[in-house]
Scaffold this motif. Structure first.
Motif, short mmCIF file in Angstrom:
data_model
loop_
_atom_site.label_atom_id
_atom_site.label_comp_id
_atom_site.label_asym_id
_atom_site.label_seq_id
_atom_site.Cartn_x
_atom_site.Cartn_y
_atom_site.Cartn_z
N VAL A 10 4.88 -6.67 10.50
CA VAL A 10 5.39 -7.37 9.32
C VAL A 10 5.82 -6.35 8.26
CG1 VAL A 10 3.94 -9.40 9.73
CG2 VAL A 10 3.08 -7.55 8.29
N ASP A 11 6.63 -6.82 7.32
CA ASP A 11 6.98 -5.98 6.18
C ASP A 11 5.76 -5.83 5.30
OD1 ASP A 11 9.64 -5.66 6.94
OD2 ASP A 11 10.27 -7.48 5.89
N ASP A 12 5.53 -4.63 4.83
CA ASP A 12 4.35 -4.34 4.02
C ASP A 12 4.68 -4.55 2.54
OD1 ASP A 12 1.99 -3.46 2.96
OD2 ASP A 12 2.07 -1.46 3.87
N PRO A 13 4.05 -5.53 1.89
CA PRO A 13 4.32 -5.75 0.47
C PRO A 13 3.61 -4.75 -0.44
CG PRO A 13 2.70 -7.32 1.24
CD PRO A 13 3.13 -6.51 2.44
N TRP A 14 2.78 -3.90 0.14
CA TRP A 14 1.98 -2.95 -0.63
C TRP A 14 2.61 -1.57 -0.62
CZ3 TRP A 14 -2.37 -4.35 -3.30
CH2 TRP A 14 -2.83 -5.65 -3.07
N GLN A 15 2.46 -0.86 -1.73
CA GLN A 15 2.90 0.52 -1.84
C GLN A 15 1.68 1.39 -2.07
OE1 GLN A 15 5.52 1.23 -5.15
NE2 GLN A 15 5.76 3.40 -4.69
N THR A 16 1.45 2.35 -1.15
CA THR A 16 0.34 3.28 -1.32
C THR A 16 0.83 4.43 -2.18
OG1 THR A 16 -0.57 2.65 0.83
CG2 THR A 16 -1.34 4.73 -0.12
N ASP A 26 4.58 -4.10 -11.92
CA ASP A 26 4.73 -5.39 -11.27
C ASP A 26 4.69 -5.34 -9.75
OD1 ASP A 26 7.06 -3.97 -11.04
OD2 ASP A 26 8.37 -5.70 -11.38
N ARG A 27 4.20 -4.25 -9.18
CA ARG A 27 4.19 -4.10 -7.72
C ARG A 27 2.75 -4.01 -7.22
NH1 ARG A 27 7.40 -0.84 -3.51
NH2 ARG A 27 6.52 -1.92 -1.72
N ALA A 28 2.49 -4.58 -6.05
CA ALA A 28 1.18 -4.46 -5.42
C ALA A 28 1.01 -3.03 -4.95
CB ALA A 28 1.07 -5.43 -4.25
N VAL A 29 -0.05 -2.36 -5.42
CA VAL A 29 -0.25 -0.95 -5.09
C VAL A 29 -1.65 -0.71 -4.54
CG1 VAL A 29 1.43 -0.10 -6.78
CG2 VAL A 29 -0.97 -0.34 -7.44
N ILE A 30 -1.74 0.32 -3.71
CA ILE A 30 -3.00 0.81 -3.18
C ILE A 30 -3.20 2.21 -3.75
CG2 ILE A 30 -4.29 1.44 -1.11
CD1 ILE A 30 -2.59 -0.61 0.43
N VAL A 31 -4.35 2.44 -4.37
CA VAL A 31 -4.63 3.75 -4.98
C VAL A 31 -5.88 4.35 -4.36
CG1 VAL A 31 -3.51 3.16 -7.18
CG2 VAL A 31 -5.96 2.74 -6.89
N ARG A 46 -4.21 -4.64 -14.97
CA ARG A 46 -2.91 -5.02 -14.40
C ARG A 46 -2.92 -6.47 -13.93
NH1 ARG A 46 -1.45 -2.96 -9.67
NH2 ARG A 46 0.72 -2.79 -10.19
N ASN A 47 -1.75 -7.11 -13.96
CA ASN A 47 -1.62 -8.46 -13.42
C ASN A 47 -1.22 -8.44 -11.96
OD1 ASN A 47 -2.34 -9.85 -15.72
ND2 ASN A 47 -0.29 -9.70 -16.57
N ALA A 48 -0.63 -7.35 -11.50
CA ALA A 48 -0.20 -7.24 -10.10
C ALA A 48 -1.41 -6.92 -9.22
CB ALA A 48 0.86 -6.15 -9.97
N PRO A 49 -1.35 -7.29 -7.95
CA PRO A 49 -2.47 -7.02 -7.03
C PRO A 49 -2.78 -5.53 -6.90
CG PRO A 49 -0.92 -8.55 -6.04
CD PRO A 49 -0.28 -8.03 -7.29
N LEU A 50 -4.05 -5.24 -6.70
CA LEU A 50 -4.52 -3.86 -6.60
C LEU A 50 -5.29 -3.67 -5.30
CD1 LEU A 50 -4.88 -1.10 -8.02
CD2 LEU A 50 -6.98 -2.02 -9.02
#
Length: 173
Positions: A10-16, A26-31, A46-50
């Motif tokens: 699948v397309d990954d909606p998360w950005q590492t 405004d982007r879902a991020v992984i830190v 943040r309001n965007a997913p973490l």
């Protein structure tokens, strides 16, 4: 890296994010854990997913109270021979009740896929070309009947008559 989830790529909606890259609002991020601890107040607001990325050997101690805040927790497998992330996955699912996406990322071999699933992983971010090819072809068969308890046991259906210790994954009875 390709993301395998729910039986398909699948397309990954998360950005590492690397630790030195600015966090988009405004982007879902992984830190990383280090970045999260250093910027906890800003990231928690943040309001965007973490999401959180843990490397092998990193413990949950400093982030235990924040586990429900994360929509995704990614556990790194830099080498196929390093299994410490299996233990962390079981702890997240069983002791901490983490219900979000648990992602294995890195050098995952096809022989590890069933074990990852049994430990509670529900998404794989795979770098190994042979594993990617096997997943694309559907050449990896998931084992749905087990005698050993695992992180996914809570979701399993009742055992077949006469086999009280057999565990069966839902939908496979």
């Amino acid at each position: 890296m390709p993301l395998f989830k729910n039986g398909a790529f699948v397309d990954d909606p998360w950005q590492t994010l690397a630790d030195d890259v600015a966090v988009p609002a405004d982007r879902a991020v992984i830190v990383s854990k280090a970045r999260y601890l250093a910027e906890r107040d800003d990231l928690s607001g943040r309001n965007a997913p973490l999401g959180l990325l843990l490397q092998p050997g990193e413990e949950l101690e400093a982030v235990e109270a924040d586990i429900p805040r994360f929509a995704v927790i990614a556990l790194a497998f830099p080498k196929f021979s390093d299994g410490r992330s299996y233990s962390v996955a079981r702890l997240l699912r069983e002791r901490h009740g983490f219900a979000g996406e648990l992602r294995a990322t890195g050098n995952i071999l096809r022989d590890q896929v069933n074990f990852l699933h049994r430990c509670g992983f529900d998404a794989l971010e795979v770098t190994h070309p042979g594993t990617i090819a096997a997943l694309e072809k559907g050449a990896i068969t998931f084992v749905h009947r087990h005698y050993q308890p695992a992180a996914i046991d809570a979701a399993e259906v009742a055992p077949p008559a006469g086999r009280p210790r057999l565990r069966v994954t839902p939908g496979e009875a």
